[in-house]
Design a protein around this motif. Structure first.
Motif, PDB file in Angstrom:
ATOM      1  N   ALA A  36     -11.019  -4.205  14.110  1.00 53.12           N
ATOM      2  CA  ALA A  36     -11.836  -3.650  15.198  1.00 53.12           C
ATOM      3  C   ALA A  36     -12.278  -2.235  14.868  1.00 53.12           C
ATOM      4  O   ALA A  36     -13.392  -1.814  15.202  1.00 53.12           O
ATOM      5  CB  ALA A  36     -11.048  -3.666  16.509  1.00 53.12           C
ATOM      6  N   LYS A  37     -11.402  -1.487  14.194  1.00 49.77           N
ATOM      7  CA  LYS A  37     -11.710  -0.102  13.831  1.00 49.77           C
ATOM      8  C   LYS A  37     -12.818  -0.044  12.785  1.00 49.77           C
ATOM      9  O   LYS A  37     -13.673   0.837  12.805  1.00 49.77           O
ATOM     10  CB  LYS A  37     -10.437   0.562  13.266  1.00 49.77           C
ATOM     11  CG  LYS A  37     -10.560   2.046  13.109  1.00 49.77           C
ATOM     12  CD  LYS A  37     -10.349   2.729  14.428  1.00 49.77           C
ATOM     13  CE  LYS A  37     -10.904   4.124  14.413  1.00 49.77           C
ATOM     14  NZ  LYS A  37     -10.925   4.722  15.744  1.00 49.77           N
ATOM     15  N   MET A  38     -12.807  -1.009  11.865  1.00 52.03           N
ATOM     16  CA  MET A  38     -13.768  -0.999  10.758  1.00 52.03           C
ATOM     17  C   MET A  38     -15.147  -1.513  11.164  1.00 52.03           C
ATOM     18  O   MET A  38     -16.135  -1.264  10.472  1.00 52.03           O
ATOM     19  CB  MET A  38     -13.232  -1.857   9.614  1.00 52.03           C
ATOM     20  CG  MET A  38     -12.034  -1.235   8.911  1.00 52.03           C
ATOM     21  SD  MET A  38     -11.297  -2.344   7.704  1.00 52.03           S
ATOM     22  CE  MET A  38     -12.587  -2.423   6.474  1.00 52.03           C
ATOM     23  N   GLY A  39     -15.204  -2.232  12.270  1.00 51.79           N
ATOM     24  CA  GLY A  39     -16.484  -2.778  12.711  1.00 51.79           C
ATOM     25  C   GLY A  39     -16.689  -2.566  14.200  1.00 51.79           C
ATOM     26  O   GLY A  39     -16.394  -1.512  14.740  1.00 51.79           O
ATOM     27  N   ASP A  44     -17.426 -11.166  18.705  1.00 60.00           N
ATOM     28  CA  ASP A  44     -18.669 -11.899  18.463  1.00 60.00           C
ATOM     29  C   ASP A  44     -19.604 -11.144  17.518  1.00 60.00           C
ATOM     30  O   ASP A  44     -20.494 -11.726  16.908  1.00 60.00           O
ATOM     31  CB  ASP A  44     -19.403 -12.190  19.778  1.00 60.00           C
ATOM     32  CG  ASP A  44     -18.650 -13.200  20.630  1.00 60.00           C
ATOM     33  OD1 ASP A  44     -17.902 -14.007  20.039  1.00 60.00           O
ATOM     34  OD2 ASP A  44     -18.794 -13.168  21.862  1.00 60.00           O
ATOM     35  N   LYS A  45     -19.403  -9.824  17.404  1.00 59.40           N
ATOM     36  CA  LYS A  45     -20.265  -9.016  16.536  1.00 59.40           C
ATOM     37  C   LYS A  45     -19.539  -8.548  15.276  1.00 59.40           C
ATOM     38  O   LYS A  45     -20.086  -7.772  14.502  1.00 59.40           O
ATOM     39  CB  LYS A  45     -20.762  -7.783  17.315  1.00 59.40           C
ATOM     40  CG  LYS A  45     -21.599  -8.115  18.539  1.00 59.40           C
ATOM     41  CD  LYS A  45     -21.932  -6.843  19.298  1.00 59.40           C
ATOM     42  CE  LYS A  45     -22.660  -7.169  20.598  1.00 59.40           C
ATOM     43  NZ  LYS A  45     -22.815  -5.972  21.439  1.00 59.40           N
ATOM     44  N   ASN A  46     -18.299  -8.981  15.104  1.00 59.82           N
ATOM     45  CA  ASN A  46     -17.475  -8.512  13.991  1.00 59.82           C
ATOM     46  C   ASN A  46     -16.727  -9.707  13.390  1.00 59.82           C
ATOM     47  O   ASN A  46     -15.684 -10.119  13.911  1.00 59.82           O
ATOM     48  CB  ASN A  46     -16.487  -7.457  14.525  1.00 59.82           C
ATOM     49  CG  ASN A  46     -15.606  -6.863  13.453  1.00 59.82           C
ATOM     50  OD1 ASN A  46     -15.383  -7.455  12.410  1.00 59.82           O
ATOM     51  ND2 ASN A  46     -15.077  -5.679  13.721  1.00 59.82           N
ATOM     52  N   PRO A  47     -17.259 -10.300  12.295  1.00 54.91           N
ATOM     53  CA  PRO A  47     -16.641 -11.503  11.712  1.00 54.91           C
ATOM     54  C   PRO A  47     -15.172 -11.332  11.338  1.00 54.91           C
ATOM     55  O   PRO A  47     -14.365 -12.216  11.582  1.00 54.91           O
ATOM     56  CB  PRO A  47     -17.496 -11.762  10.457  1.00 54.91           C
ATOM     57  CG  PRO A  47     -18.822 -11.154  10.778  1.00 54.91           C
ATOM     58  CD  PRO A  47     -18.506  -9.935  11.610  1.00 54.91           C
ATOM     59  N   ARG A  48     -14.820 -10.175  10.760  1.00 55.50           N
ATOM     60  CA  ARG A  48     -13.418  -9.983  10.363  1.00 55.50           C
ATOM     61  C   ARG A  48     -12.514  -9.973  11.596  1.00 55.50           C
ATOM     62  O   ARG A  48     -11.436 -10.557  11.587  1.00 55.50           O
ATOM     63  CB  ARG A  48     -13.259  -8.678   9.580  1.00 55.50           C
ATOM     64  CG  ARG A  48     -11.796  -8.403   9.230  1.00 55.50           C
ATOM     65  CD  ARG A  48     -11.620  -7.252   8.268  1.00 55.50           C
ATOM     66  NE  ARG A  48     -10.217  -6.908   8.119  1.00 55.50           N
ATOM     67  CZ  ARG A  48      -9.737  -6.023   7.264  1.00 55.50           C
ATOM     68  NH1 ARG A  48     -10.570  -5.393   6.458  1.00 55.50           N
ATOM     69  NH2 ARG A  48      -8.449  -5.753   7.201  1.00 55.50           N
ATOM     70  N   GLY A  78      -4.897   3.221  14.028  1.00 52.08           N
ATOM     71  CA  GLY A  78      -5.385   2.444  12.891  1.00 52.08           C
ATOM     72  C   GLY A  78      -6.254   3.246  11.954  1.00 52.08           C
ATOM     73  O   GLY A  78      -6.702   2.756  10.921  1.00 52.08           O
ATOM     74  N   ASP A  79      -6.511   4.523  12.305  1.00 52.27           N
ATOM     75  CA  ASP A  79      -7.356   5.377  11.463  1.00 52.27           C
ATOM     76  C   ASP A  79      -6.783   5.554  10.060  1.00 52.27           C
ATOM     77  O   ASP A  79      -7.511   5.635   9.087  1.00 52.27           O
ATOM     78  CB  ASP A  79      -7.500   6.775  12.090  1.00 52.27           C
ATOM     79  CG  ASP A  79      -8.418   6.755  13.300  1.00 52.27           C
ATOM     80  OD1 ASP A  79      -8.924   5.667  13.612  1.00 52.27           O
ATOM     81  OD2 ASP A  79      -8.629   7.805  13.915  1.00 52.27           O
ATOM     82  N   ASP A  80      -5.459   5.668   9.991  1.00 51.23           N
ATOM     83  CA  ASP A  80      -4.827   6.044   8.733  1.00 51.23           C
ATOM     84  C   ASP A  80      -4.403   4.857   7.882  1.00 51.23           C
ATOM     85  O   ASP A  80      -3.872   5.044   6.796  1.00 51.23           O
ATOM     86  CB  ASP A  80      -3.581   6.908   9.017  1.00 51.23           C
ATOM     87  CG  ASP A  80      -3.923   8.144   9.824  1.00 51.23           C
ATOM     88  OD1 ASP A  80      -5.047   8.654   9.644  1.00 51.23           O
ATOM     89  OD2 ASP A  80      -3.089   8.585  10.620  1.00 51.23           O
ATOM     90  N   TYR A  81      -4.602   3.647   8.376  1.00 51.90           N
ATOM     91  CA  TYR A  81      -4.159   2.486   7.607  1.00 51.90           C
ATOM     92  C   TYR A  81      -5.029   2.269   6.368  1.00 51.90           C
ATOM     93  O   TYR A  81      -6.249   2.342   6.420  1.00 51.90           O
ATOM     94  CB  TYR A  81      -4.187   1.214   8.464  1.00 51.90           C
ATOM     95  CG  TYR A  81      -3.051   1.120   9.440  1.00 51.90           C
ATOM     96  CD1 TYR A  81      -1.737   1.269   9.031  1.00 51.90           C
ATOM     97  CD2 TYR A  81      -3.296   0.873  10.796  1.00 51.90           C
ATOM     98  CE1 TYR A  81      -0.682   1.181   9.929  1.00 51.90           C
ATOM     99  CE2 TYR A  81      -2.254   0.789  11.709  1.00 51.90           C
ATOM    100  CZ  TYR A  81      -0.956   0.943  11.263  1.00 51.90           C
ATOM    101  OH  TYR A  81       0.078   0.860  12.151  1.00 51.90           O
TER     102      TYR A  81
END
Length: 246
Positions: A36-39, A44-48, A78-81
């Motif tokens: 969710a953080k990366m997209g 529905d708008k983020n396949p991963r 999740g910023d630092d992962y």
């Protein structure tokens, strides 16, 4: 069914146990937060993210846990992962890929290295075993979803590359970049899958006897016990007789 597929089944059953359940939920939640953080936080708008949510649901992760994991991404968690892949060897030279998600690269590297050495394995350089695997999309359906011909036709129609059918169920393979589209098409034709995810599929395998299989299971269990480890993949092959004794 190939040995590495059987390993997935062993882990699947093991994952149903309460002891492993909360750890599994935690790993799946972490993947949702990072996806969710990366997209976009909308599946529905983020396949991963959609695939991460789908995999969480197939493992009975409650809706409120999934929603909370998505909200963490907008709250800055999740910023630092960082996603780091480790490669090494287990008993009898079996190849092992360890996928991690960590906020402390040094801690994770140290723990993974130590776990390999304590359990009869060796951590190698990146790429040392990766050439023995292909990155693929994997969709699993239960045997009750249909007979082999029905599943094969639906899979090819959906854009998949291959199907492995057995009494345990159906494993549908596709290109890694096609997983979202293929899984959507399969869902429309066959209903919800048991599992939908990106995997490392072995292109060559290493045959293991009973003693080496026990050692490998001990190594994989120890690796998966680490909170930073998301998934462990091996390229073992084992006979039905060996598998029956585990």
């Amino acid at each position: 069914m190939a040995g590495h597929s059987k390993w997935a089944n062993i882990q699947h059953r093991k994952g149903r146990q309460d002891a492993a359940r909360s750890k599994l939920f935690s790993k799946l939640s972490k993947e949702i937060t990072v996806a969710a953080k990366m997209g976009d936080p909308d599946p529905d708008k983020n396949p991963r993210l959609r695939l991460a949510v789908k995999e969480a649901k197939s493992n009975s992760v409650p809706k409120d846990v999934i929603d909370r994991a998505i909200k963490k991404s907008t709250a800055g968690e999740g910023d630092d992962y960082e996603e780091i892949r480790y490669e090494g060897y287990g008993p009898n030279g079996v190849a092992v890929i360890v996928e991690t998600m960590t906020d402390n690269r040094n801690r994770t590297a140290s723990t993974v290295r130590s776990t390999f050495s304590k359990n009869g394995g060796n951590l190698g350089e990146t790429g040392s075993v990766g050439f023995m695997f292909e990155r693929k999309g994997e969709v699993i359906y239960p045997a009750t979803a249909g007979d082999a011909d029905t599943i094969f036709e639906a899979a090819i129609e959906a854009g998949a590359e291959d199907v492995e059918s057995s009494e345990d169920g159906h494993i549908i393979w596709c290109a890694d970049t096609d997983l979202n589209d293929v899984s959507n098409a399969l869902e429309a034709a066959l209903g919800e899958s048991e599992s939908t995810k990106l995997v490392w599929k072995p292109t060559t395998t290493t045959e293991l006897g009973l003693e080496d299989m026990r050692k490998l299971m001990k190594l994989v269990d120890a690796l998966e016990d680490d909170d930073d480890v998301q998934r462990v993949t091996t390229n073992f092959e084992a006979s039905d007789e060996v598998m029956a004794q585990l």
